[in-house]
Design a protein around this motif. Structure first.
Motif, PDB file in Angstrom:
ATOM      1  N   GLY A   1      37.401 -71.205   5.106  1.00  0.00           N
ATOM      2  CA  GLY A   1      36.446 -71.745   6.068  1.00  0.00           C
ATOM      3  C   GLY A   1      36.997 -71.962   7.451  1.00  0.00           C
ATOM      4  O   GLY A   1      36.244 -72.113   8.411  1.00  0.00           O
ATOM      5  N   HIS A   3      29.204 -72.240   2.360  1.00  0.00           N
ATOM      6  CA  HIS A   3      28.954 -72.987   3.587  1.00  0.00           C
ATOM      7  C   HIS A   3      27.514 -72.741   4.050  1.00  0.00           C
ATOM      8  O   HIS A   3      26.592 -72.889   3.263  1.00  0.00           O
ATOM      9  N   SER A   4      27.278 -72.301   5.291  1.00  0.00           N
ATOM     10  CA  SER A   4      25.889 -72.200   5.769  1.00  0.00           C
ATOM     11  C   SER A   4      25.597 -70.876   6.447  1.00  0.00           C
ATOM     12  O   SER A   4      24.769 -70.809   7.356  1.00  0.00           O
ATOM     13  N   THR A  39      32.432 -68.448  10.226  1.00  0.00           N
ATOM     14  CA  THR A  39      30.986 -68.567  10.001  1.00  0.00           C
ATOM     15  C   THR A  39      30.390 -67.160   9.938  1.00  0.00           C
ATOM     16  O   THR A  39      30.978 -66.266   9.354  1.00  0.00           O
ATOM     17  N   THR A  49      28.945 -77.693   3.497  1.00  0.00           N
ATOM     18  CA  THR A  49      30.029 -77.127   4.293  1.00  0.00           C
ATOM     19  C   THR A  49      31.142 -78.152   4.484  1.00  0.00           C
ATOM     20  O   THR A  49      30.881 -79.317   4.778  1.00  0.00           O
ATOM     21  N   ARG A  50      32.363 -77.727   4.326  1.00  0.00           N
ATOM     22  CA  ARG A  50      33.498 -78.640   4.513  1.00  0.00           C
ATOM     23  C   ARG A  50      33.697 -78.924   6.006  1.00  0.00           C
ATOM     24  O   ARG A  50      33.645 -78.013   6.839  1.00  0.00           O
ATOM     25  N   ASP A  76      25.866 -80.114   6.135  1.00  0.00           N
ATOM     26  CA  ASP A  76      25.959 -78.744   6.658  1.00  0.00           C
ATOM     27  C   ASP A  76      25.680 -78.719   8.155  1.00  0.00           C
ATOM     28  O   ASP A  76      26.388 -78.062   8.924  1.00  0.00           O
ATOM     29  N   SER A  78      37.445 -73.005   1.870  1.00  0.00           N
ATOM     30  CA  SER A  78      36.066 -73.438   2.067  1.00  0.00           C
ATOM     31  C   SER A  78      35.605 -74.168   0.812  1.00  0.00           C
ATOM     32  O   SER A  78      36.250 -74.119  -0.240  1.00  0.00           O
TER      33      SER A  78
END
Length: 363
Positions: A305, A190-191, A251, A228-229, A86, A186
């Protein structure tokens, strides 16, 4: 009154533990070596030879970020094998959107009392993220600070530097009405948005160990902690070939507020959420928090994402190339003429990025 001589260890900081950690993670850093960096830890700084990396007239691009309160879930579950990915992703993906290849990475790990097993696991995942992004882990800092963190807690920050040939910088100036927006799937939340995620979990009394209602056998906690990719390897060749006009890393701020950041003044993005299926994890969060669609569109990535803006005649070729690189690609919208911004269309209506969005964002 006599007092025994105090040491740093008496204050809660172990120099020996720190030295042992550096020795343990040195092979992890070495595994990320690449042209321009022969990784050796222990010096006062890390060197990188940009010329050896193949650049002639490069601009350097820098990014830094963290993982946010996703770390609280990782700590609660004792799962530290993804947060480093991440960390790298949040920085490396921000570099590729400017056309830059991530070259090297440095991390900052801070905790109240150093647990070498936890720290080694985190650094191992950082090294994995660096390998995925193609950048070298050339150094970092481990800070043991008694009294600053609750027992077992730690925080992370990452710093990444990339390079792009001056002629290949993605500025967004080439974007124009009629261009198409592709979305890259995504890997999950994710973060971003994890303070809201944790609030939803608390209010609903959800157990992180409970089964996630999907066919892959994961728990809810594992689904939320999916790293996260990192899109760098898929996008970099296309960027260097000049086949992409703009990229937006989705994001904090979601689709509504991130796509306008790469648009010229005369272009307006229109995104149709019917173009892809909302992944189950987002449906659960939306239902659990009774989150309005507009709030979803400006808080979470909602399954996309990275936004990729290309001309109409590049749609087929770029889509094929990205799919061959392992990406799931959706055609999610287009660029219209109008004031810079973004409109997201959905079953419940349409939402626009705030008129003053540009004043609330910075690199």
């Amino acid at each position: 009154m006599s007092q025994k001589p105090l040491t740093y260890a008496d204050a809660g900081v172990s120099i020996d533990a720190g030295n042992a950690l550096v020795k343990a993670i040195a092979p992890l850093a070495k595994s990320t070596s690449r042209p321009g960096a022969d990784v050796q830890l222990g010096g006062f700084g890390g060197f990188f030879d940009v010329k050896a990396a193949g650049y002639n007239d490069p601009l350097l691009v820098a990014a830094n970020d963290g993982v946010g309160t996703k770390l609280k879930l990782a700590i609660e579950l004792g799962r530290h094998d993804g947060v480093g990915i991440d960390l790298v992703a949040m920085c490396a993906n921000d570099l590729i959107v400017q056309g830059a290849e991530p070259l090297f990475f440095l991390d900052y790990f801070a905790t109240g009392k150093l647990d070498n097993d936890v720290a080694s696991g985190v650094v191992a995942s950082i090294a994995e993220g660096c390998r995925q992004a193609g950048c070298a882990l050339i150094g970092g800092e481990t800070a043991e600070m008694p009294g600053m963190y609750a027992k077992g807690d730690y925080d992370l920050a990452g710093f990444c530097v990339g390079a792009v040939e001056r002629s290949k910088v993605l500025t967004g100036d080439a974007i124009s009405p009629g261009d198409i927006i592709l979305g890259l799937a995504s890997s999950g939340v994710h973060s971003n948005g994890f303070s809201l995620v944790r609030r939803i979990i608390a209010e609903n009394g959800w157990e992180l160990s409970a089964g996630f209602p999907a066919e892959d056998g994961r728990s809810l906690g594992e689904a939320l902690l999916t790293p996260t990719r990192i899109y760098v390897r898929s996008l970099l060749p296309l960027v260097q070939q000049g086949r992409i006009k703009g990229l937006a890393h989705i994001t904090g701020g979601g689709l509504l507020e991130n796509i306008p950041r790469v648009l010229p003044d005369s272009s307006h993005a229109v995104v149709d959420t019917a173009s892809w299926d909302l992944p189950l994890v987002f449906s659960l969060l939306q239902e659990g928090g009774q989150i309005a669609p507009e709030e979803m569109a400006r808080t979470f990535n909602c399954g996309v994402g990275m936004a990729v803006i290309v001309s109409k005649d590049e749609v087929g070729g770029v889509t094929d190339a990205l799919q061959s690189a392992g990406e799931r690609v959706f055609r999610i919208g287009q660029i219209d003429e109008g004031q810079r911004g973004c409109t997201v269309l959905g079953k419940a209506g349409k939402w626009n990025s705030p008129a003053d969005w540009s004043s609330t964002h910075h690199a």
